[in-house]
Design an enzyme around this catalytic site. Structure first.
Site, PDB file in Angstrom:
ATOM      1  CB  SER A  12      69.327  24.321 148.313  1.00  0.00           C
ATOM      2  OG  SER A  12      68.437  25.408 148.440  1.00  0.00           O
ATOM      3  CG  HIS A  36      71.988  25.707 145.202  1.00  0.00           C
ATOM      4  ND1 HIS A  36      72.423  25.652 143.896  1.00  0.00           N
ATOM      5  CD2 HIS A  36      70.683  26.063 145.141  1.00  0.00           C
ATOM      6  CE1 HIS A  36      71.420  25.959 143.084  1.00  0.00           C
ATOM      7  NE2 HIS A  36      70.345  26.231 143.820  1.00  0.00           N
ATOM      8  CG  ASP A  38      67.831  28.117 145.744  1.00  0.00           C
ATOM      9  OD1 ASP A  38      68.104  27.993 144.537  1.00  0.00           O
ATOM     10  OD2 ASP A  38      67.810  27.169 146.546  1.00  0.00           O
ATOM     11  CG  MET A  40      63.651  32.337 144.658  1.00  0.00           C
ATOM     12  SD  MET A  40      62.403  31.276 145.386  1.00  0.00           S
ATOM     13  CE  MET A  40      63.276  29.714 145.397  1.00  0.00           C
ATOM     14  CG  HIS A  67      69.436  28.758 141.181  1.00  0.00           C
ATOM     15  ND1 HIS A  67      68.565  27.734 141.495  1.00  0.00           N
ATOM     16  CD2 HIS A  67      69.083  29.171 139.930  1.00  0.00           C
ATOM     17  CE1 HIS A  67      67.724  27.536 140.493  1.00  0.00           C
ATOM     18  NE2 HIS A  67      68.007  28.406 139.540  1.00  0.00           N
ATOM     19  CG  MET A  69      65.478  30.666 140.436  1.00  0.00           C
ATOM     20  SD  MET A  69      64.887  29.580 141.743  1.00  0.00           S
ATOM     21  CE  MET A  69      66.163  29.850 142.957  1.00  0.00           C
ATOM     22  CG  MET A 138      65.750  24.678 137.041  1.00  0.00           C
ATOM     23  SD  MET A 138      66.604  24.824 138.630  1.00  0.00           S
ATOM     24  CE  MET A 138      65.260  24.559 139.784  1.00  0.00           C
ATOM     25  CG  ASP A 172      68.053  23.386 142.215  1.00  0.00           C
ATOM     26  OD1 ASP A 172      67.610  22.888 143.265  1.00  0.00           O
ATOM     27  OD2 ASP A 172      68.223  24.620 142.056  1.00  0.00           O
TER      28      ASP A 172
HETATM   29  C1  DX5 Z   1      63.947  25.589 143.773  1.00  0.00           C
HETATM   30  C2  DX5 Z   1      65.366  25.913 144.167  1.00  0.00           C
HETATM   31  C3  DX5 Z   1      66.046  24.785 144.795  1.00  0.00           C
HETATM   32  C4  DX5 Z   1      65.422  24.297 146.078  1.00  0.00           C
HETATM   33  C5  DX5 Z   1      65.511  22.810 146.038  1.00  0.00           C
HETATM   34  O1  DX5 Z   1      63.422  26.589 143.004  1.00  0.00           O
HETATM   35  O2  DX5 Z   1      66.132  26.308 143.048  1.00  0.00           O
HETATM   36  O3  DX5 Z   1      67.438  24.975 144.960  1.00  0.00           O
HETATM   37  O4  DX5 Z   1      66.017  24.776 147.238  1.00  0.00           O
HETATM   38  O5  DX5 Z   1      64.784  22.317 147.072  1.00  0.00           O
HETATM   39  P1  DX5 Z   1      64.470  20.772 147.277  1.00  0.00           P
HETATM   40  O6  DX5 Z   1      65.771  20.059 147.307  1.00  0.00           O
HETATM   41  O7  DX5 Z   1      63.759  20.780 148.586  1.00  0.00           O
HETATM   42  O8  DX5 Z   1      63.600  20.350 146.122  1.00  0.00           O
HETATM   43 ZN    ZN Z   2      68.323  26.358 143.275  1.00  0.00          ZN
END
Ligand code: DX5
Ligand code: ZN
Length: 211
Positions: A12, A36, A38, A40, A67, A69, A138, A172
């Site tokens: 990620s 990956h 992310d 947000m 991903h 969010m 998750m 994740d």
């Molecule tokens: C969290 C994200 C993850 C995050 C994971 O909300 O969806 O993808 O980057 O990070 P680690 O591996 O550091 O927990």
């Molecule tokens: Zn993620």
């Protein structure tokens, strides 16, 4: 639970240095199966990362899982597919109707996947499983990298396999060499790892230690 699916490691980039993203990605590209990404929005989760214009700047041969969010994924699916997403992971808890988001993703030529937050049971998505290319369980509350793995989530992986789901099951949040093994033993075949990879001195070694 054994499965014959290929094990996929998906670093990620949330924990990478955004100021030199392509350089950071090129360090781990050869040992990664997927990247990956992310996204947000500051509403669905209490954090903001980046949007499609930044993602568009990523130059790599590694397939991209995005991903989302965000509250209203249907509004942005088009932008992220155009920005290079191979697979779109949206949340079951978003404000959209899952079946309409799935249809939209497929129509745009990408693969659909659903993520479930720790409080959401597998039963919330069972009706959509036949349409999905992946389920992302998750293993932390989404929003931030570097949080601790929630072992109670393992049951969801087992349940999905027991239901006959034979596509990718990803985990994740809080994944390291130790938690990766627990997830794989339960039936997960896709491991997302942010802090464990990008926080490591030897990032290639960190990725390989998840295999
Ligand atoms: C969290 C994200 C993850 C995050 C994971 O909300 O969806 O993808 O980057 O990070 P680690 O591996 O550091 O927990
Ligand atoms: Zn993620």
């Amino acid at each position: 639970m054994k499965n014959n699916l290929k094990l996929k490691i998906a670093p990620s980039i949330l924990s990478a240095d955004f100021g030199k993203l392509n350089e950071e990605i090129s360090q781990i590209a050869a040992v990664s199966d997927i990247l990956h990404i992310d996204v947000m929005d500051g509403h669905f989760v209490p954090n903001i990362s980046f949007g499609a214009p930044v993602m568009k700047c990523i130059k790599t041969f590694v397939p991209l899982d995005v991903h989302l969010m965000i509250d209203i994924p249907s509004k942005y699916v088009d932008d992220f597919v155009k920005a290079g997403a191979d697979r779109i992971i949206f949340h079951a808890e978003s404000k959209d109707k899952p079946s309409s988001v799935i249809d939209k993703i497929i129509l745009l030529g990408a693969k659909p996947a659903i993520a479930i937050k720790p409080m959401t049971p597998v039963s919330a998505i069972t009706e959509f499983l036949p349409m999905l290319d992946m389920v992302l369980v998750m293993t932390v509350e989404p929003g931030f990298g570097g949080q601790a793995f929630m072992p109670e989530m393992i049951e969801k992986i087992k349940k999905l396999r027991a239901l006959g789901f034979d596509k990718d099951i990803g985990v994740d949040g809080g994944i390291n060499a130790e938690t990766a093994k627990i997830c794989r033993d339960a039936g997960a075949n896709l491991l997302v790892a942010g802090n464990y990879v990008f926080g490591a001195k030897d990032r290639v070694k960190a990725v390989e230690s998840l295999r």
